[in-house]
Design an enzyme around this catalytic site. Structure first.
Site, PDB file in Angstrom:
ATOM      1  CE1 TYR A 187      -9.566  -2.846   0.162  1.00 22.42           C
ATOM      2  CE2 TYR A 187      -8.784  -0.732  -0.644  1.00 22.42           C
ATOM      3  CZ  TYR A 187      -8.540  -1.936  -0.006  1.00 22.42           C
ATOM      4  OH  TYR A 187      -7.289  -2.232   0.468  1.00 22.42           O
TER       5      TYR A 187
ATOM      6  CD  GLU B 100      -9.044  -8.763  -3.365  1.00 18.32           C
ATOM      7  OE1 GLU B 100      -9.745  -8.191  -2.510  1.00 18.32           O
ATOM      8  OE2 GLU B 100      -7.975  -9.343  -3.074  1.00 18.32           O
TER       9      GLU B 100
ATOM     10  CG  ASN C  14      -3.834  -2.302   6.626  1.00 18.60           C
ATOM     11  OD1 ASN C  14      -3.692  -1.864   5.489  1.00 18.60           O
ATOM     12  ND2 ASN C  14      -4.787  -3.169   6.943  1.00 18.60           N
TER      13      ASN C  14
ATOM     14  CG  HIS D  62      -5.576  -6.057  -0.029  1.00 17.86           C
ATOM     15  ND1 HIS D  62      -6.759  -6.058   0.665  1.00 17.86           N
ATOM     16  CD2 HIS D  62      -5.751  -6.891  -1.084  1.00 17.86           C
ATOM     17  CE1 HIS D  62      -7.624  -6.845   0.038  1.00 17.86           C
ATOM     18  NE2 HIS D  62      -7.035  -7.366  -1.014  1.00 17.86           N
TER      19      HIS D  62
ATOM     20  CE  LYS E  71      -4.034  -2.107   2.176  1.00 11.22           C
ATOM     21  NZ  LYS E  71      -5.081  -1.940   3.209  1.00 11.22           N
TER      22      LYS E  71
HETATM   23  P1  CMP Z   1      -7.505  -4.440   3.624  1.00 10.92           P
HETATM   24  O1  CMP Z   1      -7.023  -5.774   4.042  1.00 10.92           O
HETATM   25  O2  CMP Z   1      -6.940  -3.851   2.383  1.00 10.92           O
HETATM   26  O3  CMP Z   1      -9.103  -4.477   3.481  1.00 10.92           O
HETATM   27  C1  CMP Z   1      -9.924  -3.364   3.686  1.00 10.92           C
HETATM   28  C2  CMP Z   1      -9.168  -2.202   4.248  1.00 10.92           C
HETATM   29  O4  CMP Z   1      -9.970  -1.250   4.909  1.00 10.92           O
HETATM   30  C3  CMP Z   1      -8.217  -2.678   5.345  1.00 10.92           C
HETATM   31  O5  CMP Z   1      -7.181  -3.424   4.828  1.00 10.92           O
HETATM   32  C4  CMP Z   1      -7.841  -1.365   5.984  1.00 10.92           C
HETATM   33  O6  CMP Z   1      -6.879  -0.652   5.207  1.00 10.92           O
HETATM   34  C5  CMP Z   1      -9.173  -0.640   5.911  1.00 10.92           C
HETATM   35  N1  CMP Z   1      -9.916  -0.738   7.175  1.00 10.92           N
HETATM   36  C6  CMP Z   1     -10.483  -1.824   7.721  1.00 10.92           C
HETATM   37  N2  CMP Z   1     -11.102  -1.527   8.874  1.00 10.92           N
HETATM   38  C7  CMP Z   1     -10.898  -0.216   9.059  1.00 10.92           C
HETATM   39  C8  CMP Z   1     -11.292   0.692  10.079  1.00 10.92           C
HETATM   40  N3  CMP Z   1     -12.003   0.292  11.136  1.00 10.92           N
HETATM   41  N4  CMP Z   1     -10.919   1.983   9.954  1.00 10.92           N
HETATM   42  C9  CMP Z   1     -10.210   2.390   8.884  1.00 10.92           C
HETATM   43  N5  CMP Z   1      -9.805   1.553   7.868  1.00 10.92           N
HETATM   44  C10 CMP Z   1     -10.144   0.280   7.970  1.00 10.92           C
END
Ligand code: CMP
Length: 138
Positions: A50, A127, A113, A116, A10
């Protein structure tokens, strides 16, 4: 059985200079890199990717973040790839990730984070098809 999964390094991880270290973790864990491309995506492209999260309160911020800078799109292959990548990444919220997990080492927040990974067979198929054409996966 050999299986493919989809991953994104990311924009936060790319900005922080962690791309090489994350790729090394993935390789060390036994994944074959089927395809990789660096891309800057639009908010619209992030929204399509998403779409399953469209009703969530974090959706708008998440899509803006994903469009905030270059990222790496990956297709990875190994036995049990989907579950093994989820384990290697650790919990969505890095605060809850196991010691040694990629998100524990390289992520700063639940949204930013670092990585993904697909969470199931159907998700992986969607995906991979969303970001890669067949000719890029031979
Ligand atoms: P990802 O695994 O890419 O799947 C969905 C994404 O949404 C997740 O990683 C985070 O980047 C984001 N995400 C999930 N939960 C939250 C949350 N509570 N607040 C903000 N971002 C979130």
């Amino acid at each position: 059985m050999s299986q493919r999964t989809f991953s994104i390094i990311k924009p936060d991880a790319v900005r922080n200079g962690y791309t090489g270290a994350i790729l090394a973790e993935i390789q060390k864990a036994g994944f074959r890199l089927v395809s990789i491309k660096k891309q800057s995506i639009s908010v619209k492209q992030a929204e399509g990717f998403y779409a399953v999260h469209a009703a969530r309160p974090f959706f708008k911020d998440l899509c803006a973040f994903m469009a905030s800078g270059p990222l790496y799109l990956l297709v990875l292959e190994k036995d049990n790839a989907i579950a093994d990548l989820c384990k290697l990444m650790g919990a969505t919220n890095p605060a809850n990730a196991d010691e040694g997990a990629i998100r524990k080492k390289f992520a700063g927040s639940i949204q930013e984070n670092a990585i993904h990974g697909s969470d199931g067979d159907e998700t992986a198929a969607f995906e991979i098809g969303y970001w890669f054409a067949g000719y890029e996966l031979v």
